[in-house]
Design a protein around this motif. Structure first.
Motif, PDB file in Angstrom:
ATOM      1  N   PRO A  12       0.816  -1.220   0.000  1.00  0.00           N
ATOM      2  CA  PRO A  12       0.000   0.000   0.000  1.00  0.00           C
ATOM      3  C   PRO A  12       0.839   1.254   0.000  1.00  0.00           C
ATOM      4  O   PRO A  12       1.960   1.280   0.482  1.00  0.00           O
ATOM      5  N   THR A  13       0.283   2.326  -0.569  1.00  0.00           N
ATOM      6  CA  THR A  13       0.909   3.646  -0.566  1.00  0.00           C
ATOM      7  C   THR A  13       0.035   4.593   0.222  1.00  0.00           C
ATOM      8  O   THR A  13      -1.163   4.638   0.020  1.00  0.00           O
ATOM      9  N   VAL A  14       0.619   5.345   1.126  1.00  0.00           N
ATOM     10  CA  VAL A  14      -0.156   6.264   1.947  1.00  0.00           C
ATOM     11  C   VAL A  14       0.224   7.681   1.617  1.00  0.00           C
ATOM     12  O   VAL A  14       1.304   7.952   1.084  1.00  0.00           O
ATOM     13  N   VAL A  15      -0.663   8.615   1.921  1.00  0.00           N
ATOM     14  CA  VAL A  15      -0.450   9.992   1.499  1.00  0.00           C
ATOM     15  C   VAL A  15      -0.711  10.954   2.632  1.00  0.00           C
ATOM     16  O   VAL A  15      -1.426  10.663   3.572  1.00  0.00           O
ATOM     17  N   HIS A  16      -0.124  12.132   2.491  1.00  0.00           N
ATOM     18  CA  HIS A  16      -0.376  13.250   3.388  1.00  0.00           C
ATOM     19  C   HIS A  16      -0.542  14.492   2.540  1.00  0.00           C
ATOM     20  O   HIS A  16      -0.104  14.540   1.400  1.00  0.00           O
ATOM     21  N   GLY A  17      -1.100  15.573   3.093  1.00  0.00           N
ATOM     22  CA  GLY A  17      -1.074  16.849   2.401  1.00  0.00           C
ATOM     23  C   GLY A  17      -2.406  17.532   2.353  1.00  0.00           C
ATOM     24  O   GLY A  17      -3.439  16.917   2.607  1.00  0.00           O
ATOM     25  N   GLU A 137       3.843   7.416   7.319  1.00  0.00           N
ATOM     26  CA  GLU A 137       2.757   6.796   8.059  1.00  0.00           C
ATOM     27  C   GLU A 137       1.534   7.695   8.076  1.00  0.00           C
ATOM     28  O   GLU A 137       1.630   8.913   8.060  1.00  0.00           O
ATOM     29  N   GLY A 138       0.346   7.052   8.127  1.00  0.00           N
ATOM     30  CA  GLY A 138      -0.900   7.793   8.153  1.00  0.00           C
ATOM     31  C   GLY A 138      -1.347   8.147   6.748  1.00  0.00           C
ATOM     32  O   GLY A 138      -0.681   7.856   5.757  1.00  0.00           O
ATOM     33  N   GLN A 139      -2.515   8.777   6.634  1.00  0.00           N
ATOM     34  CA  GLN A 139      -3.040   9.163   5.332  1.00  0.00           C
ATOM     35  C   GLN A 139      -3.899  10.403   5.442  1.00  0.00           C
ATOM     36  O   GLN A 139      -4.682  10.554   6.370  1.00  0.00           O
ATOM     37  N   SER A 140      -3.749  11.308   4.496  1.00  0.00           N
ATOM     38  CA  SER A 140      -4.621  12.458   4.346  1.00  0.00           C
ATOM     39  C   SER A 140      -4.712  12.768   2.864  1.00  0.00           C
ATOM     40  O   SER A 140      -4.072  12.109   2.040  1.00  0.00           O
ATOM     41  N   ALA A 141      -5.488  13.766   2.510  1.00  0.00           N
ATOM     42  CA  ALA A 141      -5.699  14.066   1.098  1.00  0.00           C
ATOM     43  C   ALA A 141      -4.402  14.464   0.420  1.00  0.00           C
ATOM     44  O   ALA A 141      -3.586  15.180   0.996  1.00  0.00           O
ATOM     45  N   PRO A 142      -4.172  14.027  -0.810  1.00  0.00           N
ATOM     46  CA  PRO A 142      -3.000  14.474  -1.547  1.00  0.00           C
ATOM     47  C   PRO A 142      -3.078  15.961  -1.859  1.00  0.00           C
ATOM     48  O   PRO A 142      -4.155  16.555  -1.839  1.00  0.00           O
ATOM     49  N   LEU A 206     -11.614  11.967  -2.193  1.00  0.00           N
ATOM     50  CA  LEU A 206     -10.360  12.713  -2.179  1.00  0.00           C
ATOM     51  C   LEU A 206      -9.536  12.362  -0.948  1.00  0.00           C
ATOM     52  O   LEU A 206      -8.334  12.080  -1.038  1.00  0.00           O
ATOM     53  N   ARG A 207     -10.183  12.354   0.187  1.00  0.00           N
ATOM     54  CA  ARG A 207      -9.483  12.075   1.441  1.00  0.00           C
ATOM     55  C   ARG A 207      -8.892  10.668   1.475  1.00  0.00           C
ATOM     56  O   ARG A 207      -7.805  10.445   2.010  1.00  0.00           O
ATOM     57  N   GLU A 208      -9.605   9.708   0.881  1.00  0.00           N
ATOM     58  CA  GLU A 208      -9.183   8.311   0.938  1.00  0.00           C
ATOM     59  C   GLU A 208      -8.267   7.910  -0.208  1.00  0.00           C
ATOM     60  O   GLU A 208      -7.728   6.805  -0.209  1.00  0.00           O
ATOM     61  N   SER A 209      -8.078   8.784  -1.194  1.00  0.00           N
ATOM     62  CA  SER A 209      -7.308   8.411  -2.386  1.00  0.00           C
ATOM     63  C   SER A 209      -5.815   8.348  -2.111  1.00  0.00           C
ATOM     64  O   SER A 209      -5.270   9.135  -1.341  1.00  0.00           O
ATOM     65  N   ASN A 210      -5.167   7.411  -2.776  1.00  0.00           N
ATOM     66  CA  ASN A 210      -3.716   7.348  -2.829  1.00  0.00           C
ATOM     67  C   ASN A 210      -3.321   6.765  -4.183  1.00  0.00           C
ATOM     68  O   ASN A 210      -4.164   6.617  -5.068  1.00  0.00           O
ATOM     69  N   GLU A 211      -2.055   6.431  -4.359  1.00  0.00           N
ATOM     70  CA  GLU A 211      -1.594   5.946  -5.656  1.00  0.00           C
ATOM     71  C   GLU A 211      -2.147   4.570  -6.014  1.00  0.00           C
ATOM     72  O   GLU A 211      -2.033   4.144  -7.167  1.00  0.00           O
ATOM     73  N   SER A 212      -2.762   3.895  -5.070  1.00  0.00           N
ATOM     74  CA  SER A 212      -3.244   2.533  -5.307  1.00  0.00           C
ATOM     75  C   SER A 212      -4.757   2.428  -5.334  1.00  0.00           C
ATOM     76  O   SER A 212      -5.298   1.333  -5.227  1.00  0.00           O
ATOM     77  N   THR A 213      -5.465   3.559  -5.453  1.00  0.00           N
ATOM     78  CA  THR A 213      -6.927   3.534  -5.424  1.00  0.00           C
ATOM     79  C   THR A 213      -7.503   4.232  -6.650  1.00  0.00           C
ATOM     80  O   THR A 213      -6.843   5.033  -7.298  1.00  0.00           O
TER      81      THR A 213
END
Length: 286
Positions: A12-17, A137-142, A206-213
């Motif tokens: 999995p890939t996680v995002v912040h921003g 670590e963690g995830q937020s909108a790109p 948007l909030r749940e998106s990352n490079e794998s979704t």
């Protein structure tokens, strides 16, 4: 070698921003597609090996028709909806023209040239976008920056004001279920609520998106209008989101407000338990 490539895909890939965007008015070429915007074309069997390799090696120039570019472009779609969507304005990705990806410090950077379409008026706009997917670590909108020409040229003021006044003053609270139904159909009077549910869902996607979704809204399971507060129409929504890569149907409940002045806001979100037997409804027309 093939087994090694497939194993790498499941990491999995996680995002912040925090995303930002600017949109400029202007003219754009017509979009010659009859597909419903909720439908995302899948690869042909003969392209499977190429798709797998591009999933692993997404640095450099991207194939515009393959998933890495389309995933990033769909994130732009969701963000534009959070900024400009309404019951009478719903933006969708029409085409990715070109794209590239590179590692920048601890981030993954995408640059895209694409066409977006406002699906209710069929107005199109040419967009340039840059996305950053921070890693960690963690995830937020790109983070998103986009500049579009012509996308917002349709005037929806009269329709939005009439809709707002009708439902603000009404003593009969509106509600609906299964939009669209199992045949992909809906009553004309339900379309603004379908659009509103789709725009509100973009906040989640948007909030749940990352490079794998790759997310789209499949259905409004139900919605109920609540008492108007502070000049804001208020609704409880239960939406079904379709994650195209895993083919999972994900249920969310949302508290949504809207007015012409304040736009769409999602005040509360609640992820529902997984539904293992759920299937995505058929595609519909707007």
């Amino acid at each position: 070698m093939d087994w090694m490539l497939l194993i790498l895909l499941v990491v999995p890939t996680v995002v912040h921003g925090n995303p930002t965007v600017t949109v400029r008015t202007g003219s754009g070429p017509p979009v010659g597609s009859d597909q419903h915007p909720n439908s995302v074309p899948l690869s042909e069997d003969t392209q499977t090996t190429t798709e797998v390799r591009e999933e692993v090696m997404t640095t450099g120039v991207l194939n515009p028709s393959h998933y890495p570019a389309r995933r990033a472009a769909t994130v732009v779609q969701h963000y534009l909806n959070t900024c400009y969507g309404s019951p009478y304005r719903w933006i969708f990705l029409s085409k990715v023209h070109s794209g590239s990806a590179e590692d920048v410090a601890e981030m993954r950077k995408y640059q895209l040239e694409l066409t977006m379409q406002e699906t209710i008026s069929n107005v199109s706009g040419q967009c340039s976008a840059e996305l950053l997917f921070p890693r960690g670590e963690g995830q937020s909108a790109p983070q998103v920056q986009a500049s579009c020409e012509g996308l917002l040229q349709s005037n929806t003021t009269a329709q939005e004001e009439a809709f707002y006044q009708q439902h603000r003053a009404s003593n009969n609270m509106v509600s609906g279920n299964d939009i669209p139904d199992s045949y992909g159909l809906m009553e004309p009077g339900m379309k603004p609520f379908w659009h509103l549910g789709g725009v509100a869902s973009s906040f989640i996607m948007l909030r749940e998106s990352n490079e794998s979704t790759l997310y789209n809204m499949a259905q409004v399971a139900n919605f109920t209008q609540l008492e108007t507060e502070k000049d804001q129409l208020r609704f409880n929504y239960h939406v079904l989101l379709h994650e195209m890569i895993s083919q999972e149907i994900i249920h969310w409940k949302l508290l949504v407000t809207w007015s012409p002045e304040q736009g769409v806001q999602v005040l509360q979100t609640e992820l529902q338990p997984k539904c293992h037997d759920c299937e995505a409804p058929p595609n519909t027309t707007n």
